[in-house]
Design an enzyme around this catalytic site. Structure first.
Site, PDB file in Angstrom:
ATOM      1  CD  GLU A 265      -2.022   2.161   1.777  1.00  0.00           C
ATOM      2  OE1 GLU A 265      -1.682   3.135   1.068  1.00  0.00           O
ATOM      3  OE2 GLU A 265      -2.229   2.235   2.990  1.00  0.00           O
ATOM      4  CB  CYS A 299      -0.784   7.357   1.480  1.00  0.00           C
ATOM      5  SG  CYS A 299      -1.797   6.193   2.325  1.00  0.00           S
TER       6      CYS A 299
HETATM    7  C1  UN1 Z   1      -1.516   6.079   4.860  1.00  0.00           C
HETATM    8  O1  UN1 Z   1      -1.479   7.280   5.051  1.00  0.00           O
HETATM    9  O2  UN1 Z   1      -0.448   5.441   4.718  1.00  0.00           O
HETATM   10  O3  UN1 Z   1      -8.027   6.885   4.994  1.00  0.00           O
HETATM   11  C2  UN1 Z   1      -2.749   5.289   4.759  1.00  0.00           C
HETATM   12  C3  UN1 Z   1      -7.057   7.348   5.596  1.00  0.00           C
HETATM   13  C4  UN1 Z   1      -6.036   6.419   6.158  1.00  0.00           C
HETATM   14  C5  UN1 Z   1      -4.782   6.531   5.357  1.00  0.00           C
HETATM   15  C6  UN1 Z   1      -3.749   5.575   5.804  1.00  0.00           C
HETATM   16  N1  UN1 Z   1      -6.530   5.067   6.186  1.00  0.00           N
HETATM   17  O4  UN1 Z   1      -6.887   8.540   5.719  1.00  0.00           O
END
Ligand code: UN1
Length: 508
Positions: A265, A299
């Site tokens: 991810e 992210c």
């Molecule tokens: C990350 O920033 O690596 O939906 C993922 C969201 C979080 C993001 C996590 N689940 O903002």
């Protein structure tokens, strides 16, 4: 004195739609619990965690390989029960873990409250999913034959997680791998080992055997690389940058021996596309939360706002006003909206990109900065850029790019698809059919319509992207655990002469 609107109290609560299950900072502000959390921040001590010597990694992997047989043979219900006990323990200790997160990762207390809830949700959700979907089951087949599908662990999983969600993502990876029957070498980000170490201790107390889970703290290019390169690795789960995911993929491909799967991810260059029918107040609320909460260090965060020419002036003016209203600075205060970025290196990288943008783009607005405890606060800032290709892909911080468009919304989606990332997309329109069409055209994992685009809730918005943003499956979704499993079908000829009844009894 503030142009535009006074920012409404978040339309959806603090963090996505998660108000239903996450006690939000905004709610806590008026309860007695607030003092409990603030005291926990004061009391938190960030222990130093010893680094795993690279020379000891082979012994750790051998130990985890040895532990696999017994853990994998532990009944599914017992493995799920361990996760539920861990969730209960974490729930009991929420203020303590929040305090540690604030101190170690410098996230705002509000963000930390949401993060601990997310970790609890991951434990309970994967426990439920494991029991619902991983049990052995009979498959239909011809008369005279029995067919059974079994799912079990693959072996030793290496889980490598990032500093921006040092508890939730760390926990999500590790408990998913464990409940599927794997043993785990868990490598937290080098910036945030203390909260990971405390969660590993909690899992051991909840019943995970010592030889089923070992923390391996250290740098990515030494400890992480040595873990990935080890011959006993059966799978890797990674959250972090696209570049590192590709490097892990190459390292796995170059090894002799079995083909090792990677669950990755990674990052996103996430856009929100706003058409001329959108409600500006709603757009601005969603933009401010999505671009600046967590100091933009998600992210999922919004990087590129594409706003229709017809309403652009008003929206841009409101963003400038809303920036003035943000409370920026001390992460230990529940009232703080945006805290510092993770460390000096991140601060320097973002500051350099901001300076570069100041030379080429128009500053729309910038938030005032209050108490900067670590010296790593970046003032949230929005720039207007002429075209999509002007945006800085390097920024993982509270920096928003705004671009105007006219004509065809589908063309904007095509341009966003061209970026190659596919994590989150915001759509703001009051034409339902258009929202559905644009969502279908987008090669993007999480699409949010007429709301913010961060804070995916476990089991509600399974989270993860495609293309440069990762391999899938989505974390917190119904397909996640399968990728951690090996599958076996057992076919028995029940018409054969002789004693297959005994064999069959063993398959049910
Ligand atoms: C990350 O920033 O690596 O939906 C993922 C969201 C979080 C993001 C996590 N689940 O903002």
């Amino acid at each position: 004195a503030v142009p535009g609107l006074p920012l409404p109290v978040a339309l959806y609560g603090f963090d996505g739609t998660s108000g239903r299950r996450n006690p939000q900072g905004a709610d806590l502000a008026v309860t007695a619990e607030r003092a409990v959390y603030e005291q926990a921040v004061d009391a938190a001590v960030v222990e130093s965690v010893p680094e795993a010597p690279v020379g000891g990694i082979a012994a750790t992997m051998t130990r985890l390989h040895g532990g696999f047989t017994a853990w994998n043979a532990t009944p599914l219900a017992d493995r799920a029960a361990v996760l539920r006990r861990a969730a209960d323990a974490l729930e009991q200790r929420q203020p303590e873990f929040c305090g540690l997160l604030v101190r170690e990762a410098h996230k705002t207390l509000g963000d930390c409250i949401s993060e601990v809830r997310e970790a609890i949700d991951f434990c309970r959700y994967y426990a439920d999913q494991a029991e619902a979907t991983l049990a052995s089951r009979a498959l239909p087949g011809p008369t005279g034959e029995s067919n059974t599908l079994h799912l079990h662990g693959r072996g030793v999983f290496v889980c490598i997680s990032p500093w921006n969600f040092p508890l939730a993502i760390f926990a999500g990876q590790v408990v998913a791998a464990l409940v599927a029957g794997n043993t785990v070498a868990a490598k937290p980000a080098e910036q945030t080992p203390a909260v990971a170490a405390r969660f590993v201790a909690l899992l051991h107390e909840a019943g995970v055997p010592a030889d089923a889970l070992v923390l391996q703290h250290g740098e990515g290019h030494t400890v992480g690389a040595a873990l990935v390169a080890h011959p006993l690795v059966a799978g890797v789960c990674f959250t972090g940058s696209t570049a590192v995911a590709k490097a892990i993929n190459r390292a796995l491909a170059a090894k002799d021996g079995p083909i090792v799967p990677l669950i990755a991810e990674t990052g996103g260059i996430n856009a929100m596309v706003v058409d001329s029918t959108a409600l500006p107040e709603q757009v601005v609320d969603a933009v401010v939360q999505s671009a600046f909460r967590s100091a933009g260090q998600r992210c999922s965060a919004l990087r590129l706002l594409c706003v229709h020419e017809g309403i652009a002036d008003g929206v841009i003016e409101m963003i400038a006003g809303a920036l003035q209203e943000l409370s920026v600075g001390d992460p230990s205060q529940l009232s703080t909206d945006v805290g510092p970025v993770i460390d000096a290196e991140a601060h320097a990288n973002i500051a350099r990109e901001v300076t570069r943008l100041e030379g080429s783009a128009r500053v729309i607005g910038r938030a005032p900065v209050g108490l900067d405890v670590t010296g790593h606060v970046i003032a949230p800032v929005a720039f207007e850029v002429a075209k999509v290709s002007d945006l800085s892909a390097e920024i993982f911080g509270p920096v928003l790019h705004v671009v105007r468009w006219s004509g065809d919304a589908d063309a904007v989606i095509r341009e966003v698809n061209q970026l190659g990332y596919g994590l989150t997309l915001g759509l703001q329109t009051r034409i339902d059919s258009r929202a559905l069409r644009l969502a279908a055209e987008a090669r993007i994992g999480n699409v949010y319509v007429n709301r913010n685009m961060i804070g995916a809730v476990v089991g509600v918005q399974p989270f993860g992207g495609e293309g440069l943003s990762g391999t899938g499956p989505k974390a917190g979704g119904p397909h996640y655990l399968f990728r951690f499993c090996a599958e076996q079908t057992v076919t028995i000829n029940t018409a054969a002469a002789g004693g297959n009844a005994a064999l069959l009894a063993g398959t049910s």
